[in-house]
Design a protein around this motif. Structure first.
Motif, mmCIF file in Angstrom:
data_model
loop_
_atom_site.group_PDB
_atom_site.id
_atom_site.type_symbol
_atom_site.label_atom_id
_atom_site.label_comp_id
_atom_site.label_asym_id
_atom_site.label_seq_id
_atom_site.Cartn_x
_atom_site.Cartn_y
_atom_site.Cartn_z
ATOM 1 N N GLN A 82 0.818 -1.215 0.000
ATOM 2 C CA GLN A 82 0.000 0.000 0.000
ATOM 3 C C GLN A 82 0.855 1.269 0.000
ATOM 4 O O GLN A 82 0.500 2.273 -0.624
ATOM 5 C CB GLN A 82 -0.936 0.005 1.213
ATOM 6 C CG GLN A 82 -2.080 -0.978 1.123
ATOM 7 C CD GLN A 82 -3.084 -0.607 0.048
ATOM 8 O OE1 GLN A 82 -3.333 0.556 -0.220
ATOM 9 N NE2 GLN A 82 -3.663 -1.618 -0.596
ATOM 10 N N LYS A 83 2.002 1.219 0.690
ATOM 11 C CA LYS A 83 2.840 2.414 0.801
ATOM 12 C C LYS A 83 3.355 2.854 -0.573
ATOM 13 O O LYS A 83 3.258 4.026 -0.945
ATOM 14 C CB LYS A 83 4.015 2.152 1.749
ATOM 15 C CG LYS A 83 4.846 3.400 2.033
ATOM 16 C CD LYS A 83 5.928 3.109 3.063
ATOM 17 C CE LYS A 83 6.743 4.368 3.348
ATOM 18 N NZ LYS A 83 7.839 4.107 4.336
ATOM 19 N N SER A 84 3.906 1.900 -1.341
ATOM 20 C CA SER A 84 4.421 2.247 -2.671
ATOM 21 C C SER A 84 3.274 2.591 -3.615
ATOM 22 O O SER A 84 3.406 3.446 -4.502
ATOM 23 C CB SER A 84 5.259 1.100 -3.239
ATOM 24 O OG SER A 84 4.505 -0.094 -3.315
ATOM 25 N N PHE A 85 2.123 1.957 -3.413
ATOM 26 C CA PHE A 85 0.932 2.254 -4.219
ATOM 27 C C PHE A 85 0.506 3.707 -4.027
ATOM 28 O O PHE A 85 0.313 4.450 -4.989
ATOM 29 C CB PHE A 85 -0.200 1.300 -3.837
ATOM 30 C CG PHE A 85 -1.544 1.664 -4.409
ATOM 31 C CD1 PHE A 85 -1.808 1.498 -5.759
ATOM 32 C CD2 PHE A 85 -2.553 2.167 -3.593
ATOM 33 C CE1 PHE A 85 -3.056 1.829 -6.293
ATOM 34 C CE2 PHE A 85 -3.787 2.499 -4.110
ATOM 35 C CZ PHE A 85 -4.046 2.329 -5.471
ATOM 36 N N HIS A 86 0.389 4.127 -2.774
ATOM 37 C CA HIS A 86 -0.037 5.501 -2.485
ATOM 38 C C HIS A 86 0.999 6.521 -2.959
ATOM 39 O O HIS A 86 0.648 7.573 -3.498
ATOM 40 C CB HIS A 86 -0.305 5.683 -0.994
ATOM 41 C CG HIS A 86 -1.558 4.990 -0.528
ATOM 42 N ND1 HIS A 86 -2.809 5.386 -0.910
ATOM 43 C CD2 HIS A 86 -1.736 3.907 0.280
ATOM 44 C CE1 HIS A 86 -3.720 4.594 -0.362
ATOM 45 N NE2 HIS A 86 -3.093 3.684 0.360
ATOM 46 N N LYS A 87 2.278 6.206 -2.776
ATOM 47 C CA LYS A 87 3.338 7.121 -3.209
ATOM 48 C C LYS A 87 3.292 7.309 -4.719
ATOM 49 O O LYS A 87 3.361 8.438 -5.225
ATOM 50 C CB LYS A 87 4.701 6.578 -2.792
ATOM 51 C CG LYS A 87 5.860 7.507 -3.156
ATOM 52 C CD LYS A 87 7.190 6.936 -2.696
ATOM 53 C CE LYS A 87 8.336 7.880 -3.050
ATOM 54 N NZ LYS A 87 9.640 7.336 -2.634
ATOM 55 N N GLY A 88 3.161 6.194 -5.451
ATOM 56 C CA GLY A 88 3.084 6.277 -6.901
ATOM 57 C C GLY A 88 1.871 7.053 -7.376
ATOM 58 O O GLY A 88 1.947 7.879 -8.295
ATOM 59 N N MET A 89 0.724 6.797 -6.743
ATOM 60 C CA MET A 89 -0.503 7.499 -7.105
ATOM 61 C C MET A 89 -0.320 9.010 -6.980
ATOM 62 O O MET A 89 -0.637 9.775 -7.884
ATOM 63 C CB MET A 89 -1.648 7.047 -6.189
ATOM 64 C CG MET A 89 -2.095 5.619 -6.406
ATOM 65 S SD MET A 89 -3.013 5.389 -7.931
ATOM 66 C CE MET A 89 -4.510 6.267 -7.551
ATOM 67 N N VAL A 90 0.217 9.426 -5.842
ATOM 68 C CA VAL A 90 0.372 10.862 -5.569
ATOM 69 C C VAL A 90 1.359 11.499 -6.538
ATOM 70 O O VAL A 90 1.090 12.542 -7.141
ATOM 71 C CB VAL A 90 0.820 11.085 -4.106
ATOM 72 C CG1 VAL A 90 1.211 12.540 -3.890
ATOM 73 C CG2 VAL A 90 -0.299 10.690 -3.143
ATOM 74 N N GLN A 91 2.523 10.858 -6.714
ATOM 75 C CA GLN A 91 3.574 11.475 -7.523
ATOM 76 C C GLN A 91 3.230 11.516 -9.007
ATOM 77 O O GLN A 91 3.473 12.531 -9.677
ATOM 78 C CB GLN A 91 4.900 10.748 -7.298
ATOM 79 C CG GLN A 91 5.464 10.964 -5.902
ATOM 80 C CD GLN A 91 6.897 10.476 -5.751
ATOM 81 O OE1 GLN A 91 7.458 9.874 -6.657
ATOM 82 N NE2 GLN A 91 7.486 10.743 -4.609
ATOM 83 N N LEU A 92 2.667 10.455 -9.533
ATOM 84 C CA LEU A 92 2.342 10.450 -10.960
ATOM 85 C C LEU A 92 1.187 11.393 -11.268
ATOM 86 O O LEU A 92 1.161 12.025 -12.325
ATOM 87 C CB LEU A 92 2.021 9.030 -11.431
ATOM 88 C CG LEU A 92 3.189 8.032 -11.394
ATOM 89 C CD1 LEU A 92 2.782 6.705 -12.017
ATOM 90 C CD2 LEU A 92 4.414 8.585 -12.108
ATOM 91 N N VAL A 93 0.245 11.503 -10.355
ATOM 92 C CA VAL A 93 -0.887 12.411 -10.567
ATOM 93 C C VAL A 93 -0.410 13.865 -10.590
ATOM 94 O O VAL A 93 -0.942 14.698 -11.335
ATOM 95 C CB VAL A 93 -1.959 12.197 -9.474
ATOM 96 C CG1 VAL A 93 -2.908 13.381 -9.399
ATOM 97 C CG2 VAL A 93 -2.739 10.916 -9.772
#
Length: 523
Positions: A408-419
């Protein structure tokens, strides 16, 4: 100091290259870099099997698919000028990135496939350039293949785009019969070559070859002379003032793949293209590029250009003044003071510390989450705000979840940064907080999914919601009971509520039911 700064600014040439996909935009960029001495060989997109990739296509998915999906910046010196090239994605699903990039340039190069003429995406992007009123230079590419008659191509510029085309050179044959280019502007003939050295034939003051030159009797050359006479008598007359306003475009023919006519084009472009101009800031004020105070605006944010460091870079177009390491600036949106200790200049994904950057240049600022696309920054006491950049309201939507709940941690980080890069929009269900992504094209979702796995080691599951009509609502007018399956209630990444209507009929039904509720397409 002002004269020194103005001298530096006047040496800048900052432009974007636009085209329909596969017109050869990335290939011509490579050839320019070759002439600028920054690469030793031009690797075309089609050379993927050999492991050679276009310099401007640095992202892994670009290398695998052979497409450009993000704008890239390349800088080099050429004939005493500092050239800043912004290579843009041609695919329509990434138009928003291209539109914003076009706000950061002083001119544009339009690449057209001479066999296909003006294609839909070129037409769309041209309109944006035209609205800005900046000079447009046209390169009719792929002359080494059988193409349409050059007179038809010039006429099409006026018929479809409403801009005068003035020929700077003229093809002698095309495809299998290509012999060379008649250089009208420089009164010479550039003989066609695939691999050999450049060979030029000088013309006399009447545009003729000496009788002793065997090529003077070439039938295709004789036909070309007739077309040249027609152009000179009936064609548009070269007008530098019209070019400066974007009402006339100089047209060059050539072949980027065989590097034919590209150097002549680059030499002419550097002479004719404008240096950085003034900007309108704070809605009505004119800000000159040689103003001593540093200002700029963020037109792009890119995550993970360096996969080893997982960093974020904010691309800033300098509008005035000069950047120096350690410069203290203010972020206009928040009033926050930021010290710019690290800034980079680019060769696609390769970077180096900025040694000297002035108005017209593009610099990359390492970003820890301070910046958003469209942000203005300024040094000094007087607040400076640049005009807002264009935004597209998404039309396609998907629900997205992490396949592996342990990541979940890498999922949330990726979501935020790519958006935060602005190519894709993030929403959350108003009640459940589940993630929903919005985009203007399906390819954006594919790239997002690829990058989540490749850059964040996070496999994601996407469930298609389909086309939706996004409309924001004033929080004070919102009643969650208004939501149903046909008008999904979500909030954007700033917490503002909006409905995703199933279609326009559902939107009209909502308006009839709640006539006092105001819906808007954008915040």
């Amino acid at each position: 100091m002002s004269n020194e700064l103005l001298d530096k600014v006047n040496k800048r040439r900052t432009f974007a290259i636009i085209s329909h996909p596969d017109a050869g935009k990335t290939t011509i960029t490579e050839q320019m870099l070759l002439f600028g001495g920054v690469i030793r060989s031009a690797g075309t997109v089609k050379a993927r099997k050999s492991g050679h990739y276009a310099t401007s296509d640095w992202m892994e998915i670009e290398k695998q698919r052979g497409i450009s999906v993000t704008s890239s910046v390349m800088q080099f010196e050429y004939q005493g000028k500092r050239i800043n090239i912004l290579d843009t994605p041609g695919h329509e699903d990434f138009s928003e990135d291209t539109y914003r990039t076009l706000m950061a340039v002083d001119s544009a190069v339009m690449v057209i496939d001479s066999a296909k003429g003006i294609e839909p995406q070129t037409k769309k992007l041209f309109k944006v350039v035209k609205q800005r009123g900046i000079p447009i230079f046209t390169f009719m590419n792929k002359l080494d293949r059988d193409g349409r008659p050059p007179l038809d191509l010039i006429a099409e510029l006026e018929d479809l785009l409403g801009i005068e085309g003035v020929a700077m050179n003229w093809p002698i044959g095309s495809g299998q019969t290509l012999q060379g280019l008649y250089d009208i502007a420089n009164n010479k003939i550039e003989m066609y070559h695939k691999d050999g050295p450049d060979r030029f034939l000088s013309l006399d003051k009447d545009g003729k070859l000496p009788d002793s030159e065997p090529f003077s009797q070439n039938p295709q050359f004789q036909d070309t002379l007739g077309e040249i006479e027609l152009i000179k008598e009936a064609g548009n007359q070269f007008d530098l003032q019209k070019i400066a306003k974007g009402d006339q475009t100089p047209v060059f023919f050539g072949s980027a793949l065989t590097n034919f006519g590209v150097e002549t084009f680059l030499q002419s472009f550097v002479k004719m293209a404008p240096a950085p101009a003034s900007h309108i800031v704070n809605e009505t004020e004119v800000l000159a590029p040689d103003n001593q105070e540093f200002t700029g605006f963020v037109f792009k944010i890119q995550a993970n250009m360096n996969p080893h460091h997982r960093d974020r870079i904010a691309f800033v177009r300098i509008g005035s003044g000069e950047f120096k390491k350690g410069l203290d600036v203010t972020l206009a949106r928040t009033g926050k003071a930021i010290r710019l200790n690290n800034a980079t200049e680019f060769m696609s994904s390769e970077r180096m510390q900025v040694s000297d950057a002035v108005a017209g240049d593009i610099v990359g600022l390492y970003d820890t989450g301070n910046f958003q696309i469209g942000d203005s920054i300024y040094a000094g006491k007087n607040k400076v705000v640049y005009p807002p950049l264009p935004e597209f309201t998404p039309e396609l939507f998907v629900r997205v979840t992490a396949k592996n709940v342990m990541k979940q941690k890498s999922f949330h980080k990726g979501m935020v940064q790519l958006v935060q890069e602005g190519a894709i929009q993030l929403y959350q269900n108003y009640q459940t907080d589940e993630y929903i992504l919005g985009a203007v094209g399906q390819l954006q979702f594919e790239v997002f999914k690829f990058r989540m796995k490749n850059e964040y080691n996070s496999d994601v599951e996407m469930t298609n919601i389909g086309h939706r009509v996004a409309r924001w609502i004033d929080p004070e007018q919102l009643d969650p009971a208004m939501a149903n399956s046909r008008n999904l209630l979500v909030k954007d990444r700033y917490g503002q509520p909006l409905f995703l209507f199933e279609n326009q009929f559902a939107e009209r039904f909502f308006k009839d039911k709640y006539p006092d509720v105001k819906l808007t397409e954008k915040l």
